[in-house]
Design a protein around this motif. Structure first.
Motif, PDB file in Angstrom:
ATOM      1  N   GLY A  19     -80.210  18.711 -38.155  1.00  0.00           N
ATOM      2  CA  GLY A  19     -79.383  19.834 -38.570  1.00  0.00           C
ATOM      3  C   GLY A  19     -79.062  20.789 -37.450  1.00  0.00           C
ATOM      4  N   GLY A  21     -76.784  20.039 -34.899  1.00  0.00           N
ATOM      5  CA  GLY A  21     -75.481  19.791 -34.293  1.00  0.00           C
ATOM      6  C   GLY A  21     -75.365  18.520 -33.470  1.00  0.00           C
ATOM      7  N   LYS A  22     -76.289  17.553 -33.662  1.00  0.00           N
ATOM      8  CA  LYS A  22     -76.210  16.312 -32.882  1.00  0.00           C
ATOM      9  C   LYS A  22     -74.967  15.497 -33.250  1.00  0.00           C
ATOM     10  CE  LYS A  22     -80.241  14.607 -33.950  1.00  0.00           C
ATOM     11  NZ  LYS A  22     -80.875  15.638 -34.793  1.00  0.00           N
ATOM     12  N   SER A  23     -74.685  15.386 -34.551  1.00  0.00           N
ATOM     13  CA  SER A  23     -73.520  14.557 -34.915  1.00  0.00           C
ATOM     14  C   SER A  23     -72.219  15.206 -34.466  1.00  0.00           C
ATOM     15  CB  SER A  23     -73.475  14.222 -36.407  1.00  0.00           C
ATOM     16  OG  SER A  23     -74.347  14.980 -37.140  1.00  0.00           O
ATOM     17  N   THR A  24     -72.164  16.524 -34.525  1.00  0.00           N
ATOM     18  CA  THR A  24     -70.971  17.217 -34.035  1.00  0.00           C
ATOM     19  C   THR A  24     -70.795  16.955 -32.537  1.00  0.00           C
ATOM     20  OG1 THR A  24     -71.431  18.930 -35.664  1.00  0.00           O
ATOM     21  CG2 THR A  24     -69.808  19.453 -33.975  1.00  0.00           C
ATOM     22  N   THR A 323     -71.051  26.816 -27.962  1.00  0.00           N
ATOM     23  CA  THR A 323     -71.613  25.512 -28.367  1.00  0.00           C
ATOM     24  C   THR A 323     -70.558  24.424 -28.195  1.00  0.00           C
ATOM     25  OG1 THR A 323     -71.107  25.841 -30.727  1.00  0.00           O
ATOM     26  CG2 THR A 323     -73.301  26.482 -30.006  1.00  0.00           C
TER      27      THR A 323
HETATM   28  P1  ADP Z   1     -77.366  16.982 -36.954  1.00  0.00           P
HETATM   29  O1  ADP Z   1     -76.571  15.750 -36.657  1.00  0.00           O
HETATM   30  O2  ADP Z   1     -78.246  17.381 -35.810  1.00  0.00           O
HETATM   31  O3  ADP Z   1     -78.131  16.911 -38.227  1.00  0.00           O
HETATM   32  P2  ADP Z   1     -74.786  18.254 -37.540  1.00  0.00           P
HETATM   33  O4  ADP Z   1     -73.888  18.088 -36.356  1.00  0.00           O
HETATM   34  O5  ADP Z   1     -74.538  17.360 -38.699  1.00  0.00           O
HETATM   35  O6  ADP Z   1     -76.331  18.194 -37.106  1.00  0.00           O
HETATM   36  O7  ADP Z   1     -74.704  19.760 -37.992  1.00  0.00           O
HETATM   37  C1  ADP Z   1     -75.442  20.179 -39.125  1.00  0.00           C
HETATM   38  C2  ADP Z   1     -74.883  21.488 -39.655  1.00  0.00           C
HETATM   39  O8  ADP Z   1     -75.229  22.541 -38.761  1.00  0.00           O
HETATM   40  C3  ADP Z   1     -73.352  21.536 -39.765  1.00  0.00           C
HETATM   41  O9  ADP Z   1     -72.904  21.085 -41.006  1.00  0.00           O
HETATM   42  C4  ADP Z   1     -73.067  23.001 -39.569  1.00  0.00           C
HETATM   43  O10 ADP Z   1     -73.237  23.684 -40.787  1.00  0.00           O
HETATM   44  C5  ADP Z   1     -74.155  23.443 -38.635  1.00  0.00           C
HETATM   45  N1  ADP Z   1     -73.701  23.461 -37.243  1.00  0.00           N
HETATM   46  C6  ADP Z   1     -73.830  22.484 -36.333  1.00  0.00           C
HETATM   47  N2  ADP Z   1     -73.346  22.846 -35.155  1.00  0.00           N
HETATM   48  C7  ADP Z   1     -72.891  24.104 -35.311  1.00  0.00           C
HETATM   49  C8  ADP Z   1     -72.268  25.058 -34.451  1.00  0.00           C
HETATM   50  N3  ADP Z   1     -72.039  24.769 -33.166  1.00  0.00           N
HETATM   51  N4  ADP Z   1     -71.954  26.252 -34.961  1.00  0.00           N
HETATM   52  C9  ADP Z   1     -72.190  26.541 -36.249  1.00  0.00           C
HETATM   53  N5  ADP Z   1     -72.777  25.710 -37.115  1.00  0.00           N
HETATM   54  C10 ADP Z   1     -73.121  24.500 -36.660  1.00  0.00           C
END
Ligand code: ADP
Ligand code: G6P
Length: 355
Positions: A19, A21-24, A323
């Motif tokens: 949670g 932001g790895k997938s983002t 970010t």
């Molecule tokens: P992971 O793959 O690490 O579990 P995600 O990329 O799916 O993480 O991001 C999980 C959640 O965290 C997103 O749905 C969003 O709500 C929040 N998030 C991630 N990156 C950011 C960011 N740079 N700014 C704000 N919220 C973020």
């Protein structure tokens, strides 16, 4: 000249808590390589793998040795090394790096069980993302580059609330409790990996708003290790100097609380590093070109590439702050690193004949 330089897979490690932001980040990275990453075709629909022309991203949760029930029975969390099979992780990452396909297990996040494995063929770039890419020394040594996403507790909490409360209907207390419950194992096994990272993206609450506790405006630091082969840290204005820069004014629109950049040399876990920091957020993404034009060593292929990437994914979380900006820049640095590794391997046989 016959150039039989068989290019080995370049391996990148991305560590962070779930949670965070790895997938983002992965979506930004694979986009830099010119293609959206998709789940493997025809396989298990619950596969965690993402494949594009250039990159394969595997999720290290697939190396859980204990499934959800097993973890409950033994009283260990997914963060605990005892719930993960590092021998298999090492063997398979090494095999891929040596050009050999592997049958990788699949951890099914829906059922909490281990599904039958899927075939992973050696890609040009393998990204291993998850909780422990730098935990095991053998796996760590296979990494050509490593990144740690360091989300401060305050910000982690704000993001979790946003997601779990708004989208999943959890209560504030239960979110607090689940973060607290993970914390000891996080501190023991996940957080220490940042000392090994070649780049760390640190996400903190803003310093532009006194006593801010909303976690909406962020101060983001890109910590870049010096002396890493094929990686030249980004700098602002003048390499190695200490800079503080407020770009707001005639060329950049800023509403409250504005934007502040800083850059300079520092030390991180005893290593020499360069740190680029951005506090605040952009009002207008197209004006980012003004900031981009003042950054050097960003490994773009044309003027404005960072801004173009940011605009392209303006809907991803973090696009208006450091970010998104730093994830995009790290993506470009990884492309550059990859191209340098390929070029050095192509040159190696020629070097040998010269000797
Ligand atoms: P992971 O793959 O690490 O579990 P995600 O990329 O799916 O993480 O991001 C999980 C959640 O965290 C997103 O749905 C969003 O709500 C929040 N998030 C991630 N990156 C950011 C960011 N740079 N700014 C704000 N919220 C973020
Ligand atoms: C972490 C891991 C996941 C795991 C989750 C919950 O987020 O990355 O693999 O599923 O913890 O663990 P649990 O034991 O509650 O299923």
């Amino acid at each position: 000249i016959t150039c039989s330089a068989e290019t080995k897979t370049v391996v990148i490690g991305l560590a962070a808590d779930s949670g965070c932001g790895k997938s983002t980040f992965m979506r930004r990275l694979t986009s830099v390589f010119g293609g959206a990453a998709e789940p493997p075709k025809g396989g298990n629909p619950d596969s965690n793998t993402l494949i594009s022309d250039m990159t394969t991203v595997i999720c290290l949760d697939d190396y859980h040795s204990l499934d959800r029930t097993g973890r409950k029975e033994k009283g260990v969390t997914a963060l605990d090394p005892r719930a993960n099979d590092f021998d298999l992780m090492y063997e398979q990452v090494k095999a891929i790096k040596d050009g050999v396909a592997v049958e990788k297990p699949i951890y099914n996040h829906v059922t909490g069980l281990l599904d039958p494995p899927e075939l992973i063929k050696p890609p040009k770039i393998l990204v291993i993302e998850g909780l422990h890419p730098m935990y095991d020394g053998r796996v760590r040594d296979l990494l050509d580059f490593s990144i740690y996403l360091d989300i401060s507790n305050e910000v982690k909490f704000a993001w979790k609330i946003q997601r779990d409360m708004a989208e999943r209907g959890h209560s504030l207390e239960s979110i607090k409790a689940s973060i607290e419950a993970r914390k000891p194992d996080f501190d023991a096994y996940i957080d220490p990996q940042k000392q090994y990272a070649d780049a760390v993206i640190e996400v903190l609450p803003t310093q532009l708003i006194p006593d801010d506790n909303e976690g909406k405006v962020l101060r983001v630091r890109l910590i870049m290790k010096e002396g890493v082969k094929f990686f030249n840290p980004v700098y602002l204005f003048d390499e190695g100097s200490t800079i503080s820069w407020i770009p707001c004014g005639r060329k950049l629109t800023c509403s409250y609380p504005g934007i502040k950049f800083s850059y300079g040399p520092d030390a991180y876990f005893g290593h020499e590093v360069s740190v680029l920091e951005m506090d605040g957020q952009f009002d207008r993404l197209d004006e980012l070109i003004y900031v981009e034009s003042h950054l050097s060593n960003i490994s773009t292929k044309f003027y404005g590439e960072v801004t173009q990437q940011m605009l392209k994914h303006g809907d991803f979380p973090g696009s208006n702050n450091g970010t998104g900006l730093f994830q995009t820049i790290v993506g470009l640095k990884i492309r550059d690193l990859f191209e340098q590794i390929v070029a050095s391997k192509a040159a190696a046989p020629l070097e040998a004949t010269k000797a």
